[in-house]
Design an enzyme around this catalytic site. Structure first.
Site, mmCIF file in Angstrom:
data_model
loop_
_atom_site.group_PDB
_atom_site.id
_atom_site.type_symbol
_atom_site.label_atom_id
_atom_site.label_comp_id
_atom_site.label_asym_id
_atom_site.label_seq_id
_atom_site.Cartn_x
_atom_site.Cartn_y
_atom_site.Cartn_z
ATOM 1 C CE LYS A 273 22.434 69.126 168.446
ATOM 2 N NZ LYS A 273 22.444 68.076 169.459
HETATM 3 N N1 GLU Z 1 20.766 66.092 175.747
HETATM 4 C C1 GLU Z 1 19.834 65.660 175.119
HETATM 5 C C2 GLU Z 1 19.649 66.063 173.761
HETATM 6 O O1 GLU Z 1 20.423 66.955 173.156
HETATM 7 C C3 GLU Z 1 18.432 66.118 175.746
HETATM 8 C C4 GLU Z 1 18.229 65.494 177.145
HETATM 9 C C5 GLU Z 1 17.271 66.008 177.929
HETATM 10 O O2 GLU Z 1 16.668 67.136 177.724
HETATM 11 O O3 GLU Z 1 16.704 65.344 178.940
HETATM 12 O O4 GLU Z 1 19.000 65.304 173.069
#
Ligand code: GLU
Length: 339
Positions: A273
């Site tokens: 990010k």
């Molecule tokens: N929150 C996780 C991420 O942004 C994704 C988790 C999921 O989709 O299981 O990498």
């Protein structure tokens, strides 16, 4: 667990009578980049092309890494891209709240079930050894498996209740995995088999500082939000077998899985990010149109022959999981479409 959870397992045995439910679940640790957006687009297309419901869930379970304002930014950037959804933290919905930091009562109830099943034990490893448990892990970030020999052979009666009552708990809570292969079919990567005992071993569900593990939170949320299709980045393919063990221990229905290949930078490194130039925000500020970004994403996903401008909705007819390659795509810093 709420009654809808119990009903969900019963309903999954029958032919699905309701529209499918899918989700995109970003961690609000930074602005979304084209890789995140491409996963969101695939998740959206998969569920919307079948007339289903789409959920946006904010995964801020790793509270120290959550950046204020990033949930709102994700909403704005995904809407700019042309995606829409039915349930989210701001508009709510029948299975809210949709922000993980507000869902601790559900995680506690799941832990209680697992405790009653005899699947938990206390672990007194150092904080350093437990670092990173709350974040979704990325490929190669996990250390050696927890050795089964390190499991306590006996735990004191009442350990769980004592630990949960402590103001400063002196142990984390680990999940005892079964030593047998987990098999599942991923819509992009095909048949996968993994024995969690060999790859990860017993894993932590709650750290001693009170943070819940990503693995627990995501399984509980997908269960209670009645998600039937989990679409996420391929870096989480290696979390799936662990999650299936949890799903089975909780008696929850197993969703379908699709792990969308990652977008990498020109040097082959995983986009983070922090790769500012490839965030949706930066592209938008440079005057790139959402149709151009969607066009690039669609062609790199095999949904268009070349990156022609198109809207997300314009791809609904073309979408099919078999078209999506399992290899990564490269995004250039100059992601300005060439048409
Ligand atoms: N929150 C996780 C991420 O942004 C994704 C988790 C999921 O989709 O299981 O990498």
């Amino acid at each position: 667990m709420p009654s809808n959870a119990a009903d969900a397992s019963a309903a999954s045995a029958d032919a699905p009578s309701r529209p499918p439910r899918g989700r995109y679940a970003p961690s609000p640790t930074g602005l979304l980049h084209v890789g995140n957006a491409r996963t969101a687009l695939a998740a959206w297309l998969s569920v919307r092309s079948r007339g289903g419901t789409f959920i946006l869930r904010i995964e801020d379970i790793d509270r120290p890494r959550a950046v204020p304002g990033m949930a709102e930014a994700a909403v704005e950037d995904l809407a700019w891209l042309g995606l829409d959804w039915d349930e989210d933290p701001f508009k709510g919905g029948p299975f809210g709240p949709y922000t993980q930091s507000q869902r601790t009562e559900h995680y506690e109830r799941a832990l209680q079930i697992l405790h009653e099943e005899g699947r938990l034990f206390p672990c007194r490893l150092s904080r350093k050894e437990l670092a990173g448990i709350a974040s979704a892990p990325h490929a190669g970030e996990e250390g050696p498996p927890y050795p089964a020999s390190a499991r306590p052979s006996q735990v004191a009666a009442g350990w769980y209740e004592t630990l949960q009552r402590q103001k400063s708990p002196d142990a984390a809570i680990r999940f005892r995995v079964h030593d047998r292969p987990v098999r599942f079919v991923d819509r992009v990567h095909g048949s996968i088999e993994e024995n969690v005992t060999d790859t990860v071993g017993d894993f932590v569900l709650k750290r001693r500082d009170g943070l819940y593990a990503y693995q627990l939170a995501v399984v509980v949320d997908d269960w209670l939000m009645e998600v039937d299709e989990v679409v996420r980045g391929a870096d989480l393919l290696s979390s799936t077998a662990r999650q299936i063990q949890l799903i089975e221990a909780l008696g929850a229905p197993r969703p379908e899985y699709a792990h969308v290949p990652l977008v990498v930078a020109e040097d082959g490194a995983r986009l983070s990010k922090r790769d500012g130039a490839l965030t949706l925000r930066a592209l938008r500020e440079r005057g790139v149109r959402p149709e151009e970004v969607v066009g690039w994403m669609a062609s790199s996903l095999g949904l268009l022959d070349r990156p022609a401008r198109c809207t997300a909705a314009g791809l609904l007819n073309a979408f099919a999981w078999p078209r999506i390659p399992s290899s990564s795509s490269v995004a250039s810093k100059e992601l300005v479409p060439t048409f």
